[in-house]
Write an enzyme that holds these catalytic residues in place. Structure first.
Site, PDB file in Angstrom:
ATOM      1  N   ASP A 137       0.868  -1.175   0.000  1.00 40.75           N
ATOM      2  CA  ASP A 137       0.000   0.000   0.000  1.00 40.75           C
ATOM      3  C   ASP A 137       0.905   1.224   0.000  1.00 40.75           C
ATOM      4  OD1 ASP A 137      -1.978   1.867   0.268  1.00 40.75           O
ATOM      5  OD2 ASP A 137      -2.656   1.230   2.243  1.00 40.75           O
ATOM      6  N   CYS A 165      -3.879   4.374  -3.893  1.00 42.63           N
ATOM      7  CA  CYS A 165      -4.758   5.537  -3.798  1.00 42.63           C
ATOM      8  C   CYS A 165      -4.626   6.452  -5.003  1.00 42.63           C
ATOM      9  CB  CYS A 165      -4.489   6.317  -2.508  1.00 42.63           C
ATOM     10  SG  CYS A 165      -2.800   6.944  -2.382  1.00 42.63           S
TER      11      CYS A 165
END
Length: 450
Positions: free
Chosen positions: A380, A407
């Site tokens: 991530d 993201c």
């Protein structure tokens, strides 16, 4: 605001990554915020030098509105209302003038375009059917931010900045913030001597809220005086810049009241996150992402898994429980303070190896030191993505599966191209609307070795 001669009337075309629509004026590309594809609008143009490759601007008037245009829920972030007052809109809710379903359709178009252009992949062939809200999202998609930050202006007022601007606009309630945050009424505190405030609402047992005051050094004890005015049960800390400190390189963390960390609870597991440490900001994100990562990797007893950019251990903890005593979870995080949180959160899992350092330097070195390979990886990374060095290290790790949480669709697409070259295929992809009313989105992709 721009003067009259900098106002252009343009027809908006396709959406562009970053919260813009593409407009054109006399052959010049103009990236326009606060519009909707198909609208005819007047745009206050900025960054409009003759030598600029493209211009930027904000919608200040709508002549032909799209059917999906709605009244913005937050006047201070509403470009039209701000233009009427002669100011810029604050950032952080740039899609608030668009109906939610239309927001998600625009994000879907952006994701498809980024994947095709930057990785050469057809998202539809991967099973992508559109950006979806997480289960349990509220009808208006407000009140979701469990973490948010504010500036303080020269008059000591709570404030936020417009996009690409150093201007500070006084604010009070922030509609996207979790109700616990708005209930603190930070705008009523004495904030002279404070440069910035970071505030978080927890999710564990008796979670409460934690307010981090960053002092500017002009007024001694400024954070302490502000903290005394917070509601009972609210924790507070001060961050004072000290060179060489161990708080993620930002300064010395001082407890003012309560705790310097927040309790979080996800799928029956408890975590602590200190002060400025990273945690997913949407109230539903931690549980939604853990469920998807675990479903993709299907970790079995004895498996060896790396959690890269591991933060406080959101994924490391359930993975460690799944692989058991005979397995290994290598949890790598760059920020010192957040890595310390991971040490505490994983202390009951002897199979968890927590290492603080840069992923591109640590991953290969750790595997060589332990003379082992990996079965799977979860990562991530920050908005900039993993990059070629990390992709290369993952490719040499032996991992057959990689669950990639991202993201940013552009960096995800670029890294996808590198992973394809490293011998992986993108087997499945899902995009969640974990940043409603903004242009951001969260992607979870499963890469499998050929």
């Amino acid at each position: 605001m721009s003067t009259q001669e900098n106002i252009l009337k343009v027809r908006l075309d396709a959406p562009a990554h970053g919260g813009h629509c593409v407009g054109r004026h006399e052959g010049r590309v103009v990236f326009v915020r606060h519009g909707i594809p198909g609208e005819l609008v007047s745009v206050a143009v900025r960054d409009d030098g003759e030598k600029a490759r493209f211009w930027r601007g904000d919608v200040v008037e709508v002549h032909e509105p799209a059917e999906s245009r709605v009244t913005h829920f937050w006047p201070q972030a509403d470009a039209l209302a701000a233009a009427a007052r002669g100011v810029l809109p604050v950032g952080g809710a740039e899609f608030g003038h668009i109906a939610l379903e239309a927001q998600r359709e625009i994000k879907s178009q952006i994701f498809i375009e980024q994947m095709q252009r930057l990785s050469g992949l057809d998202a539809a062939e991967l099973g992508f059917t559109g950006v979806r809200a997480p289960a349990g999202e509220s009808e208006d998609a407000l009140g979701w931010r469990t973490r948010t930050a504010f500036a303080v202006d020269s008059k000591g007022r709570l404030a936020m900045s417009p996009f690409r601007s150093n201007e500070l606009i006084p604010v009070q309630e922030m509609p996207l913030a979790h109700p616990q945050i708005n209930e603190l009424k930070l705008w009523e505190l004495p904030l002279a001597g404070i440069s910035r405030i970071e505030v978080a609402a927890g999710s564990g047992e008796n979670p409460g809220a934690l307010v981090l005051f960053i002092e500017d050094g002009t007024i001694a004890g400024a954070a302490g005086r502000a903290a005394k005015r917070l509601p009972e049960g609210t924790s507070a800390a001060a961050l004072t810049q000290v060179p060489g400190s161990l708080t993620d390189g930002r300064g010395a963390l001082t407890r003012l009241r309560g705790r310097t960390w927040l309790a979080e609870s996800v799928a029956g597991m408890d975590y602590r996150v200190t002060g400025e440490g990273f945690w997913q900001i949407h109230r539903l994100a931690p549980e939604a992402l853990v469920a998807r990562v675990m479903a993709q990797l299907e970790p079995g007893y004895g498996a060896r898994i790396a959690d890269l950019y591991a933060g406080a251990g959101l994924f490391s903890a359930p993975l460690a429980a799944a692989v058991g005593d005979d397995g290994m979870v290598l949890s790598i995080e760059g920020a010192p303070g957040t890595s310390k949180d991971a040490l505490k959160n994983l202390r009951e899992h002897k199979q968890a190896v927590i290492v603080q350092g840069r992923v591109e330097k640590v991953l290969g070195a750790q595997l060589r030191e332990r003379n082992t390979t990996l079965d799977a990886i979860v990562l991530d990374p920050p908005r900039t993505g993993a990059g070629k060095q990390v992709v290369s290290a993952m490719g040499k790790s032996g991992a057959k599966k990689i669950s990639y949480v991202s993201c940013d669709p552009a960096s995800f697409a670029r890294d996808s191209a590198d992973l394809l070259r490293a011998g992986y295929r993108l087997d499945a992809v899902e995009v969640l609307d974990l940043y409603p009313h903004t242009h951001h989105m969260e992607t979870v992709g499963l890469f499998v070795r050929h």
